[in-house]
Design a protein around this motif. Structure first.
Motif, short mmCIF file in Angstrom:
data_model
loop_
_atom_site.label_atom_id
_atom_site.label_comp_id
_atom_site.label_asym_id
_atom_site.label_seq_id
_atom_site.Cartn_x
_atom_site.Cartn_y
_atom_site.Cartn_z
N ASP A 99 -6.77 9.76 -2.61
CA ASP A 99 -7.98 10.29 -3.24
C ASP A 99 -9.22 9.98 -2.40
O ASP A 99 -10.07 10.86 -2.20
N LYS A 100 -9.33 8.75 -1.91
CA LYS A 100 -10.48 8.37 -1.09
C LYS A 100 -10.55 9.17 0.21
O LYS A 100 -11.63 9.43 0.73
N LEU A 101 -9.38 9.55 0.72
CA LEU A 101 -9.32 10.34 1.95
C LEU A 101 -9.37 11.84 1.68
O LEU A 101 -9.28 12.64 2.61
N ASP A 102 -9.51 12.20 0.40
CA ASP A 102 -9.56 13.60 -0.04
C ASP A 102 -8.32 14.38 0.41
O ASP A 102 -8.41 15.50 0.92
N SER A 144 -1.95 6.40 -4.22
CA SER A 144 -2.68 7.54 -4.76
C SER A 144 -4.19 7.36 -4.60
O SER A 144 -4.90 8.30 -4.21
N ASP A 145 -4.68 6.17 -4.88
CA ASP A 145 -6.12 5.88 -4.69
C ASP A 145 -6.54 6.08 -3.24
O ASP A 145 -7.61 6.62 -2.96
N MET A 146 -5.67 5.65 -2.31
CA MET A 146 -5.98 5.82 -0.89
C MET A 146 -6.07 7.32 -0.55
O MET A 146 -7.00 7.75 0.13
N ARG A 185 0.84 -1.21 0.00
CA ARG A 185 0.00 0.00 0.00
C ARG A 185 0.87 1.26 0.00
O ARG A 185 0.55 2.24 -0.64
#
Length: 102
Positions: free
Chosen positions: A54-57, A50-52, A42
């Motif tokens: 993005d999900k956490l803004d 990066s996805d993580m 991760r």
């Protein structure tokens, strides 16, 4: 009789197995002690990380996975210098460099 041995992996790879081997070893039944393979992955896999974010803004700088000098030069000229060049699976920062021009 064959028994499984624990393998120690440590943040920054100063001791133990290389970070990029943690997941294959774990997937093949090796018990990883310390930082778990999924957590190393991760942190190390730029797309997953990066996805993580993005999900956490959480804002992040522009980034890309690049394999050639030409790709790196094109990206750097697009986003502007300086840029941080970082090899994959290096949590410790080893071999990272700041490039200020071509």
């Amino acid at each position: 009789m064959h028994t499984k041995k624990n393998q120690l992996t440590k943040y920054g790879n100063y001791l133990g197995i290389p970070n990029n081997l943690s997941t294959p070893l774990s997937n093949n039944g090796v018990n990883i002690m310390g930082t778990q393979a999924k957590d190393i992955d991760r942190a190390e896999d730029r797309e997953v990380f990066s996805d993580m974010l993005d999900k956490l803004d959480i804002d992040q700088p522009k980034w890309s996975v690049l394999k050639t000098m030409s790709e790196a030069t094109t990206f750097a000229n697009k986003v502007g210098f300086p840029v941080l060049v970082r090899p994959s699976f290096v949590l410790s920062g080893a071999a990272m460099r700041v490039c200020t021009d071509e």
